[in-house]
Scaffold this motif. Structure first.
Motif, PDB file in Angstrom:
ATOM      1  N   ALA A 354       0.847  -1.197   0.000  1.00  0.00           N
ATOM      2  CA  ALA A 354       0.000   0.000   0.000  1.00  0.00           C
ATOM      3  C   ALA A 354       0.880   1.244   0.000  1.00  0.00           C
ATOM      4  CB  ALA A 354      -0.914   0.000   1.223  1.00  0.00           C
ATOM      5  N   ILE A 355       0.503   2.218  -0.814  1.00  0.00           N
ATOM      6  CA  ILE A 355       1.281   3.448  -0.999  1.00  0.00           C
ATOM      7  C   ILE A 355       0.365   4.649  -0.844  1.00  0.00           C
ATOM      8  CG2 ILE A 355       2.618   4.813  -2.673  1.00  0.00           C
ATOM      9  CD1 ILE A 355       3.580   2.220  -3.915  1.00  0.00           C
ATOM     10  N   ASP A 356       0.869   5.691  -0.211  1.00  0.00           N
ATOM     11  CA  ASP A 356       0.175   6.972  -0.171  1.00  0.00           C
ATOM     12  C   ASP A 356       0.517   7.708  -1.470  1.00  0.00           C
ATOM     13  OD1 ASP A 356      -0.686   9.582   0.163  1.00  0.00           O
ATOM     14  OD2 ASP A 356       0.099   9.796   2.187  1.00  0.00           O
ATOM     15  N   PRO A 357      -0.451   7.906  -2.379  1.00  0.00           N
ATOM     16  CA  PRO A 357      -0.129   8.507  -3.680  1.00  0.00           C
ATOM     17  C   PRO A 357       0.434   9.925  -3.570  1.00  0.00           C
ATOM     18  CG  PRO A 357      -2.288   7.451  -3.735  1.00  0.00           C
ATOM     19  CD  PRO A 357      -1.861   7.495  -2.299  1.00  0.00           C
ATOM     20  N   ALA A 358       0.028  10.659  -2.553  1.00  0.00           N
ATOM     21  CA  ALA A 358       0.472  12.050  -2.445  1.00  0.00           C
ATOM     22  C   ALA A 358       1.954  12.152  -2.131  1.00  0.00           C
ATOM     23  CB  ALA A 358      -0.342  12.771  -1.372  1.00  0.00           C
ATOM     24  N   SER A 359       2.466  11.253  -1.281  1.00  0.00           N
ATOM     25  CA  SER A 359       3.860  11.332  -0.847  1.00  0.00           C
ATOM     26  C   SER A 359       4.745  10.246  -1.438  1.00  0.00           C
ATOM     27  CB  SER A 359       3.930  11.239   0.679  1.00  0.00           C
ATOM     28  OG  SER A 359       3.409   9.988   1.123  1.00  0.00           O
ATOM     29  N   GLY A 360       4.132   9.173  -1.913  1.00  0.00           N
ATOM     30  CA  GLY A 360       4.905   8.019  -2.350  1.00  0.00           C
ATOM     31  C   GLY A 360       5.302   7.102  -1.199  1.00  0.00           C
ATOM     32  N   HIS A 521       0.685  11.732 -11.746  1.00  0.00           N
ATOM     33  CA  HIS A 521       2.073  11.778 -12.220  1.00  0.00           C
ATOM     34  C   HIS A 521       2.764  10.499 -11.768  1.00  0.00           C
ATOM     35  CE1 HIS A 521       3.571  12.534  -8.131  1.00  0.00           C
ATOM     36  NE2 HIS A 521       2.536  13.349  -8.007  1.00  0.00           N
ATOM     37  N   ALA A 522       3.933  10.227 -12.331  1.00  0.00           N
ATOM     38  CA  ALA A 522       4.679   9.024 -11.952  1.00  0.00           C
ATOM     39  C   ALA A 522       5.124   9.140 -10.502  1.00  0.00           C
ATOM     40  CB  ALA A 522       5.886   8.835 -12.864  1.00  0.00           C
ATOM     41  N   VAL A 523       4.629   8.264  -9.666  1.00  0.00           N
ATOM     42  CA  VAL A 523       4.961   8.282  -8.247  1.00  0.00           C
ATOM     43  C   VAL A 523       6.258   7.519  -8.021  1.00  0.00           C
ATOM     44  CG1 VAL A 523       4.271   7.378  -5.979  1.00  0.00           C
ATOM     45  CG2 VAL A 523       2.605   8.570  -7.418  1.00  0.00           C
ATOM     46  N   LEU A 524       7.139   8.069  -7.194  1.00  0.00           N
ATOM     47  CA  LEU A 524       8.359   7.380  -6.799  1.00  0.00           C
ATOM     48  C   LEU A 524       8.168   6.888  -5.365  1.00  0.00           C
ATOM     49  CD1 LEU A 524      11.269   6.607  -7.553  1.00  0.00           C
ATOM     50  CD2 LEU A 524      12.014   8.737  -6.478  1.00  0.00           C
ATOM     51  N   PRO A 525       7.994   5.585  -5.172  1.00  0.00           N
ATOM     52  CA  PRO A 525       7.753   5.098  -3.811  1.00  0.00           C
ATOM     53  C   PRO A 525       8.977   5.277  -2.921  1.00  0.00           C
ATOM     54  CG  PRO A 525       8.043   3.263  -5.317  1.00  0.00           C
ATOM     55  CD  PRO A 525       8.009   4.498  -6.154  1.00  0.00           C
ATOM     56  N   PRO A 602      -8.630   8.180  -2.914  1.00  0.00           N
ATOM     57  CA  PRO A 602      -7.902   9.292  -2.293  1.00  0.00           C
ATOM     58  C   PRO A 602      -7.111   8.829  -1.069  1.00  0.00           C
ATOM     59  CG  PRO A 602     -10.110   9.987  -2.891  1.00  0.00           C
ATOM     60  CD  PRO A 602     -10.049   8.500  -3.133  1.00  0.00           C
ATOM     61  N   GLY A 603      -5.806   9.076  -1.086  1.00  0.00           N
ATOM     62  CA  GLY A 603      -4.953   8.758   0.051  1.00  0.00           C
ATOM     63  C   GLY A 603      -4.379   7.360   0.083  1.00  0.00           C
ATOM     64  N   LEU A 604      -4.759   6.490  -0.857  1.00  0.00           N
ATOM     65  CA  LEU A 604      -4.278   5.115  -0.767  1.00  0.00           C
ATOM     66  C   LEU A 604      -4.298   4.425  -2.128  1.00  0.00           C
ATOM     67  CD1 LEU A 604      -3.347   3.094   1.465  1.00  0.00           C
ATOM     68  CD2 LEU A 604      -5.678   2.184   1.415  1.00  0.00           C
ATOM     69  N   ALA A 605      -3.218   3.698  -2.427  1.00  0.00           N
ATOM     70  CA  ALA A 605      -3.137   2.816  -3.601  1.00  0.00           C
ATOM     71  C   ALA A 605      -2.621   1.478  -3.114  1.00  0.00           C
ATOM     72  CB  ALA A 605      -2.208   3.401  -4.660  1.00  0.00           C
ATOM     73  N   VAL A 606      -3.199   0.391  -3.615  1.00  0.00           N
ATOM     74  CA  VAL A 606      -2.907  -0.942  -3.085  1.00  0.00           C
ATOM     75  C   VAL A 606      -2.729  -1.932  -4.233  1.00  0.00           C
ATOM     76  CG1 VAL A 606      -3.657  -2.770  -1.506  1.00  0.00           C
ATOM     77  CG2 VAL A 606      -4.398  -0.404  -1.114  1.00  0.00           C
ATOM     78  N   ALA A 607      -1.805  -2.870  -4.035  1.00  0.00           N
ATOM     79  CA  ALA A 607      -1.674  -4.030  -4.910  1.00  0.00           C
ATOM     80  C   ALA A 607      -1.710  -5.281  -4.050  1.00  0.00           C
ATOM     81  CB  ALA A 607      -0.370  -3.982  -5.698  1.00  0.00           C
ATOM     82  N   VAL A 608      -2.488  -6.271  -4.493  1.00  0.00           N
ATOM     83  CA  VAL A 608      -2.575  -7.562  -3.818  1.00  0.00           C
ATOM     84  C   VAL A 608      -2.161  -8.633  -4.815  1.00  0.00           C
ATOM     85  CG1 VAL A 608      -4.067  -9.241  -2.692  1.00  0.00           C
ATOM     86  CG2 VAL A 608      -4.404  -6.795  -2.273  1.00  0.00           C
TER      87      VAL A 608
END
Length: 632
Positions: A354-360, A521-525, A602-608
C-alpha cells in the motif's frame, strides 16, 4: 614521528634533544627499534634484560585494539638511558593516550631494555594483568510513520545451562534435558556445553518473554543448572512483522568480523540481513571499552582486609559507547499488521503493498507466510496479467482511442499463430463491439490484443514509465520496478498488452501504477526516510487529462465490471483485476495462474498478489476488500 601528537601528550620538543656522542646515537636507534617492537607486540627483535615474553602475554587481551608507539625523547648518561614513549591505543571513540619511561642499559656498544611492566603503562606493577571489556552500545531503533517504534528493545529470556550450578559430571545430562525441553537439537548443544569453561553460561535459545510462557514447559526449572536470564533485544512487534524487509540481528559471523577491519568483534550484535544489515553501521553504534589492571594473586600471608583490597581491579581507561542512530521508515505499524493478518492464511507466496499517492510513502509492504521468508512484496518478479491493462489503456489513449471508442471483443483471437482468449467466466453480454471503458471494466483480453498493431514498439515502455513502472531506482531497500521491454515480435507485442509476454512487475511496482493514476504523475515510492533518490522524468509524462481518464476507467471496474464486489466500500474507488498464466501446462493442458488486484482511492493505492490462484477477483479480490475495509 608526529610532533603534534607528542605535544598533545604534554611532551615538549626539547625532550627530543639528547647527548650527541656515539652512545646516545646508538640509544636513539635502539629506542626506535623498541617502539616498533612494542607496536608489533613482540620484543624478540630487541635485547631485553628480563622476561622478553612477559610483554606479549601482558598485551594479549588488547590484541584487537590498534596501537601506535613513538619515541618522544631519549636521554643518555653513560651506560644508561631513559626513553620517553608516547602510546596511543585506538579504542572506541576516545583513544587511550599516555606516556611511559623505558630504562636502557649499555654493555659495550650494545643497548638493552630493562623490562618492567611500567614500560607498557606507568602504574602497572609486577604480577598485574590487563583485561579489556567491550561496552555494548544501544542499537538504534527502527521507527515507522509518526515515529512509531518498530524495532526497539523488547523483553526476552535467554535459556541455557549455568555450569556453576552443577557438578562437572552433570553437564552432559543437564544439557541433554535442556535441549529436549526447549525443542532444539540435542547433540550440538551437549557438545557446546562440554566444551565451554567450567563457569560458563551456555545459551540454548532466546525467546520473547510472551512466547516463553507457551514454549517452555514447567518442568524446565527442575533441570539441574537450567536457568532463564531476563534481558532485552532489539525486536519488531512480532517475529513475522515485515521480516523480509527488516531482516534480522544476531551475533557477528566470522566473515562479518573479518570484513569490518576491527569495527566488529566476535560476540557483537549486528544486522545479518535486510535493512538491519544494509544500515548496520548506522544502527549498531560504536562499542565502548574498559581497560583494567587486575591485581596479582594475593599474598598468602596478607591479612583478609588487604586481600580484599588487592582483589579490586583498577580501571586504566574507559571509552563510553556511542549508541546507534535510529532508522525511520514510512511503514504504518497498524496497516502493516492488518496486511500481515489478512495474508496469514494464504498458502502460496503472496503480498500486499500500500502506498500513499500524495507522498509516495509505502505504508504497508507485507509478504505472506507462503513466501517462505522471501521479499515478495517489493522484490518479487511476476507477470502482472490484466492489471497491466491500466498501462495498456494509457498507450491506447495516446494512440488516439477514447474511453468511449468502440473496440472488438471476440471470444478468441489469433495473432501470428498464437491464440488468445478471455477468462473462463467472461460475460457473454460483453462480447462483440464494445466501448474501451467496457473492455477495461470486464477485462476483455481479446479487445486489447486486437489493438497490438496500432501501437509503436516503444508505446508500452513509454506508457509504463509514465506510471512509474519499468524504471529502476535505488530506494535504499530491495525494490524491483519491473520490466516492459520493446517486443521481439507481433505475438509478444500482443501478449504485453495483457500483462504476459516479457512484462514483469513486483507488487510494489503495480501499487506504484495505481498510485500514479491517483496522483496524476509518476509516483516514486519511498520506504527509508532521508534516502535521497533522483527521479528520472518519463519521456512522455502522464498528463492531468490522461490521469483523469484512467481513474474513470478504473472506477468503471468497480461500478460495473469485474470489481463490482468492492462497490459497497463507497467513495471514489477504482480498481483492476488481473490473472496471469505461467509455468508449464498440467495434464489437462491448463496453466497455473497468478492472481492480482490493484486499487486506488484518495490517500491510498494498493496491490494484492497471490502466486497461485483462481483469478484476480476470486483470489486476490477478497484480500483487497479486507485491507481496504481495515484502512478506512
Amino acid at each position: 614521528m608526529r610532533l603534534a601528537g607528542l605535544l598533545a601528550l604534554g611532551l615538549s620538543a626539547s625532550a627530543l634533544v639528547a647527548c650527541s656522542d656515539d652512545g646516545a646515537d646508538a640509544a636513539r636507534t635502539f629506542a626506535n627499534d623498541l617502539a616498533t617492537a612494542l607496536e608489533q607486540r613482540d620484543l624478540a627483535p630487541v635485547a631485553v634484560d628480563g622476561d622478553a615474553a612477559a610483554y606479549a602475554a601482558l598485551v594479549a587481551p588488547l590484541e584487537a585494539v590498534p596501537v601506535e608507539v613513538e619515541v618522544a625523547g631519549v636521554e643518555a648518561d653513560g651506560d644508561s638511558a631513559e626513553v620517553e614513549l608516547a602510546w596511543q591505543w585506538r579504542s572506541g571513540e576516545q583513544p587511550w593516550a599516555y606516556a611511559t619511561t623505558a630504562e636502557l642499559a649499555r654493555d659495550g656498544d650494545d643497548w638493552s631494555l630493562r623490562w618492567q611492566p611500567s614500560v607498557l603503562e606507568p602504574s602497572l606493577v609486577e604480577g598485574e594483568t590487563l583485561a579489556l571489556a567491550r561496552l555494548a552500545p544501544r542499537r538504534g531503533e527502527i521507527l515507522g510513520a509518526a515515529k512509531q517504534p518498530i524495532v526497539t528493545e523488547r523483553d526476552v529470556i535467554r535459556y541455557g545451562l549455568d555450569k556453576t550450578k552443577i557438578e562437572p559430571g552433570q553437564v552432559a545430562g543437564s544439557a541433554r534435558r535442556i535441549a529436549q525441553a526447549l525443542d532444539i537439537e540435542v547433540a550440538p548443544f551437549v557438545k557446546r556445553a562440554k566444551a565451554a569453561g567450567e563457569k560458563a553460561f551456555v545459551e540454548a535459545i532466546t525467546l520473547r518473554a510472551e512466547d516463553a510462557k507457551q514454549s517452555v514447559p514447567a518442568s524446565y526449572e527442575n533441570i539441574p543448572g537450567a536457568v532463564g536470564i531476563g534481558t532485552t533485544r532489539p525486536l519488531a512487534p512480532t517475529r513475522e512483522f515485515a521480516l523480509p524487509l527488516l531482516g534480522s540481528v544476531g551475533e557477528a559471523t566470522a566473515e562479518i568480523v573479518k570484513e569490518s577491519e576491527g569495527a566488529v568483534q566476535a560476540g557483537d550484535l549486528v544486522g545479518l540481513s535486510g535493512l538491519q544489515a544494509r544500515y548496520d553501521e548506522q544502527l549498531r553504534g560504536v562499542p565502548g571499552v574498559r581497560i583494567s589492571a587486575n591485581p596479582a594473586d594475593a599474598d598468602a600471608d596478607a591479612d583478609a582486609d588487604a586481600e580484599t583490597d588487592a582483589a579490586e581491579p583498577r580501571v586504566l581507561h574507559e571509552s563510553d559507547p556511542v549508541d546507534g542512530e535510529p532508522l525511520t521508515l514510512t511503514l504504518d505499524v497498524g496497516l502493516q499488521r492488518e496486511a500481515e493478518q489478512i495474508l496469514a492464511g494464504v498458502g502460496p507466496a503472496s503480498a500486499i503493498v500500500a502506498i500513499d499517492p500524495a507522498s509516495g510513502d509505502i505504508v504497508a509492504a507485507a509478504s505472506g507466510p507462503g513466501s517462505g521468508g522471501q521479499n515478495t512484496a517489493t522484490f518479487g518478479r511476476y507477470a502482472p496479467g490484466s492489471t497491466m491493462k491500466v498501462v495498456s489503456s494509457l498507450a491506447l489513449l495516446r494512440s488516439g482511442l477514447r474511453p468511449d471508442s468502440m473496440v472488438q471483443c471476440p471470444a478468441t483471437l489469433t495473432v501470428d499463430g498464437k491464440s488468445f482468449k478471455n477468462y473462463s467466466d467472461y460475460p457473454a453480454s460483453s462480447l462483440g463491439r464494445i466501448p474501451l471503458r467496457e473492455a477495461v471494466a470486464q477485462s476483455c483480453n481479446t479487445a486489447f490484443v486486437g489493438q497490438y498493431d496500432t501501437l509503436s514498439d516503444d508505446a508500452m515502455t513509454d506508457a509504463a514509465a509514465a506510471l512509474g513502472l519499468g524504471v529502476d531506482h535505488d530506494l535504499g531497500f530491495p525494490a524491483y520496478f519491473g520490466q516492459v521491454p520493446p517486443p521481439a515480435g507481433p505475438t509478444e507485442k500482443a501478449a504485453d498488452l495483457i500483462g504476459q509476454g516479457k512484462v514483469l512487475a513486483s507488487p510494489m511496482a503495480m501499487a506504484t501504477v495505481a498510485a500514479s493514476v491517483r496522483a496524476g504523475h509518476a509516483v516514486l515510492p519511498q520506504l527509508v526516510v532521508g534516502h535521497e533518490v533522483t527521479q528520472q522524468d518519463p519521456a512522455e509524462p502522464l498528463s492531468a487529462a490522461e490521469a483523469k481518464q484512467l481513474r474513470a476507467l478504473m472506477r468503471g471496474v468497480v461500478t460495473s465490471g469485474s470489481g463490482r464486489f468492492l462497490a459497497d466500500l463507497g467513495g471514489d474507488l477504482g480498481a483492476k483485476t488481473g490473472t496471469a498464466e505461467y509455468g508449464e501446462p498440467n495434464a489437462a493442458g491448463d496453466l497455473a495462474t497468478h492472481a492480482w488486484m490493484i486499487a486506488q482511492r484518495p490517500g491510498l493505492a494498493v496491490a494484492v498478489f497471490v502466486a497461485d490462484g483462481q483469478s484476480g477477483s476470486a483470489t486476490a479480490g477478497p484480500l483487497l476488500e479486507a485491507f481496504l475495509t481495515a484502512a478506512r
